[in-house]
Design an enzyme around this catalytic site. Structure first.
Site, PDB file in Angstrom:
ATOM      1  N   GLU A  49      91.235  34.625 -37.644  1.00 25.95           N
ATOM      2  CA  GLU A  49      91.720  35.615 -38.530  1.00 25.95           C
ATOM      3  C   GLU A  49      92.147  35.431 -40.111  1.00 25.95           C
ATOM      4  O   GLU A  49      91.937  35.914 -40.794  1.00 25.95           O
ATOM      5  CB  GLU A  49      93.199  36.153 -37.822  1.00 25.95           C
ATOM      6  CG  GLU A  49      92.632  37.057 -36.881  1.00 25.95           C
ATOM      7  CD  GLU A  49      93.808  36.894 -35.583  1.00 25.95           C
ATOM      8  OE1 GLU A  49      95.070  36.549 -35.877  1.00 25.95           O
ATOM      9  OE2 GLU A  49      93.508  37.300 -34.389  1.00 25.95           O
TER      10      GLU A  49
ATOM     11  N   GLU B  70      87.640  28.811 -30.280  1.00 27.08           N
ATOM     12  CA  GLU B  70      87.795  30.314 -30.072  1.00 27.08           C
ATOM     13  C   GLU B  70      86.825  31.238 -30.448  1.00 27.08           C
ATOM     14  O   GLU B  70      86.706  31.350 -31.763  1.00 27.08           O
ATOM     15  CB  GLU B  70      89.160  30.793 -30.968  1.00 27.08           C
ATOM     16  CG  GLU B  70      90.471  29.965 -30.589  1.00 27.08           C
ATOM     17  CD  GLU B  70      91.849  30.788 -30.794  1.00 27.08           C
ATOM     18  OE1 GLU B  70      92.643  31.024 -29.900  1.00 27.08           O
ATOM     19  OE2 GLU B  70      91.855  31.114 -31.851  1.00 27.08           O
TER      20      GLU B  70
ATOM     21  N   HIS C  15      92.709  29.444 -38.330  1.00 24.79           N
ATOM     22  CA  HIS C  15      92.297  30.511 -37.352  1.00 24.79           C
ATOM     23  C   HIS C  15      91.156  31.382 -37.780  1.00 24.79           C
ATOM     24  O   HIS C  15      91.307  31.617 -38.967  1.00 24.79           O
ATOM     25  CB  HIS C  15      93.471  31.193 -36.904  1.00 24.79           C
ATOM     26  CG  HIS C  15      93.625  32.143 -35.921  1.00 24.79           C
ATOM     27  ND1 HIS C  15      93.148  33.393 -36.072  1.00 24.79           N
ATOM     28  CD2 HIS C  15      93.994  31.866 -34.604  1.00 24.79           C
ATOM     29  CE1 HIS C  15      93.310  33.882 -34.783  1.00 24.79           C
ATOM     30  NE2 HIS C  15      93.455  33.062 -33.815  1.00 24.79           N
TER      31      HIS C  15
ATOM     32  N   LYS D 281     101.107  35.009 -33.835  1.00 24.88           N
ATOM     33  CA  LYS D 281     100.571  35.947 -34.765  1.00 24.88           C
ATOM     34  C   LYS D 281     101.799  36.517 -35.275  1.00 24.88           C
ATOM     35  O   LYS D 281     102.874  36.211 -35.550  1.00 24.88           O
ATOM     36  CB  LYS D 281      99.446  36.824 -34.269  1.00 24.88           C
ATOM     37  CG  LYS D 281      98.302  36.137 -33.498  1.00 24.88           C
ATOM     38  CD  LYS D 281      97.188  36.807 -33.351  1.00 24.88           C
ATOM     39  CE  LYS D 281      96.201  35.947 -32.516  1.00 24.88           C
ATOM     40  NZ  LYS D 281      94.819  36.752 -31.985  1.00 24.88           N
TER      41      LYS D 281
ATOM     42  N   GLY E 117      91.731  38.686 -28.701  1.00 24.46           N
ATOM     43  CA  GLY E 117      92.444  39.989 -28.694  1.00 24.46           C
ATOM     44  C   GLY E 117      91.392  41.194 -28.334  1.00 24.46           C
ATOM     45  O   GLY E 117      91.742  42.393 -28.419  1.00 24.46           O
TER      46      GLY E 117
ATOM     47  N   ASN F  62     100.181  31.593 -29.632  1.00 26.95           N
ATOM     48  CA  ASN F  62     100.124  31.788 -31.210  1.00 26.95           C
ATOM     49  C   ASN F  62     100.581  33.312 -31.293  1.00 26.95           C
ATOM     50  O   ASN F  62     100.162  34.045 -30.967  1.00 26.95           O
ATOM     51  CB  ASN F  62      98.678  31.856 -31.566  1.00 26.95           C
ATOM     52  CG  ASN F  62      98.351  32.368 -32.919  1.00 26.95           C
ATOM     53  OD1 ASN F  62      99.218  32.617 -33.705  1.00 26.95           O
ATOM     54  ND2 ASN F  62      97.129  32.608 -33.033  1.00 26.95           N
TER      55      ASN F  62
ATOM     56  N   SER G 232      91.726  35.700 -25.514  1.00 27.28           N
ATOM     57  CA  SER G 232      91.941  36.635 -24.241  1.00 27.28           C
ATOM     58  C   SER G 232      92.359  35.698 -22.932  1.00 27.28           C
ATOM     59  O   SER G 232      91.884  36.072 -21.638  1.00 27.28           O
ATOM     60  CB  SER G 232      90.740  37.395 -23.892  1.00 27.28           C
ATOM     61  OG  SER G 232      90.684  38.415 -25.004  1.00 27.28           O
TER      62      SER G 232
HETATM   63  P1  PGA Z   1      94.154  36.301 -27.708  1.00 23.32           P
HETATM   64  O1  PGA Z   1      94.362  35.389 -29.138  1.00 23.32           O
HETATM   65  O2  PGA Z   1      94.802  35.297 -26.786  1.00 23.32           O
HETATM   66  O3  PGA Z   1      95.329  37.485 -27.710  1.00 23.32           O
HETATM   67  O4  PGA Z   1      92.939  36.773 -27.675  1.00 23.32           O
HETATM   68  C1  PGA Z   1      93.901  34.053 -29.026  1.00 23.32           C
HETATM   69  C2  PGA Z   1      94.139  33.546 -30.486  1.00 23.32           C
HETATM   70  O5  PGA Z   1      93.922  34.356 -31.415  1.00 23.32           O
HETATM   71  O6  PGA Z   1      94.570  32.498 -30.706  1.00 23.32           O
END
Ligand code: PGA
Length: 251
Positions: free
Chosen positions: A97, A167, A95, A11, A173, A9, A212
């Site tokens: 976010e 998640e 997601h 982003k 993140g 992903n 992460s």
């Molecule tokens: P990350 O993000 O691996 O940077 O923690 C995962 C995601 O948001 O899909």
């Protein structure tokens, strides 16, 4: 036997020049891997580039969001059929976010999931709790509610054509990964909850872990019985990291 799926992903990261290097390297290195599936979910403007570079490779691609509407006066929106025109196989929906920063409710996420299915895309449905919700003992009920909204709209037959990504919001993140045991417990909860509705669909459903994930922790996460690969944010922008995670999914 479920095949693991590792999906990047990106982003809101990338540039034409950087993507070219990353996609070319991944496509050629992934050729030597089998027994797992891989994909990258890129920003909308880079879908054409992904299609050009990745067609014929074993790396699939997709988008990070989709409109719940088919077409019409929806300024700024991108429809599922448009994604299909650019060869997308996957689209991330719900997601955290999007839920937290752009106000997507469970109902909107369910509508986007349904729109993706109608077009023939495979939705990657993200579910997960915040730290506050976990600390209040509400992780399972929050996830159940997120799943229920989608099942109510698309049924277990719809879910059978999707991928779920668990998640935990507090792990995205932040560098804080859920421990393999913590993640496995939630994955098992998701699978058993869905098994009560349709055991065959639940048994075959790919449930990724995200938050992460990196080369250093992927193998122990993927060794858990109900973790079928990962949705990878930051580490998907680095060829060596992403490749190492794909190797860990090879089993
Ligand atoms: P990350 O993000 O691996 O940077 O923690 C995962 C995601 O948001 O899909």
């Amino acid at each position: 036997m479920r095949q693991k799926l590792v999906a990047g992903n990106w982003k809101m990261h990338g540039s034409l020049a950087a993507n070219q290097i990353l996609l070319t390297a991944l496509a050629s290195q992934l050729e030597r891997l089998n027994g797992m599936r891989s994909a990258v979910c890129v920003p909308f403007p880079y879908l054409a580039q992904a299609q050009t570079v990745l067609t014929g490779s074993c790396l699939a691609w997709g988008a990070q969001d989709v409109s719940q509407y088919e077409k019409g006066a929806y300024t700024g929106e991108v429809s599922a059929s448009m994604l299909l025109e650019f060869g997308c196989r996957y689209v991330i929906v719900g997601h955290s976010e999007r839920r937290a920063l752009f106000g997507e409710t469970d109902a909107v996420v369910a509508a986007k999931f349904a729109a993706a299915l109608v077009a023939g895309l495979t939705p990657i449905l993200c579910v997960g709790e915040t730290l506050e919700e976990r600390d209040a003992g509400r992780a399972e009920s929050v996830i159940a509610q997120q799943l229920d909204a989608v099942v109510a709209e698309s049924g277990m037959a719809g879910l059978a054509k999707s991928v779920i990504a668990y998640e935990p919001v507090w792990a995205i993140g932040t560098g804080k990964t859920a421990s393999p045991a913590q993640a496995q417990a939630v994955h098992a909860f998701i699978r058993s909850k869905l098994a009560a509705l349709d055991p065959d669909v639940a048994a075959a459903l790919v449930i990724q872990y995200g938050g992460s994930v990196k080369a250093a922790n992927a193998a122990e996460l993927f060794a858990q019985p109900d973790i079928d690969g990962g949705l990878i944010g930051g580490a998907s922008l680095d060829v060596d990291e992403f490749m190492a995670i794909c190797h860990a999914a090879q089993g």
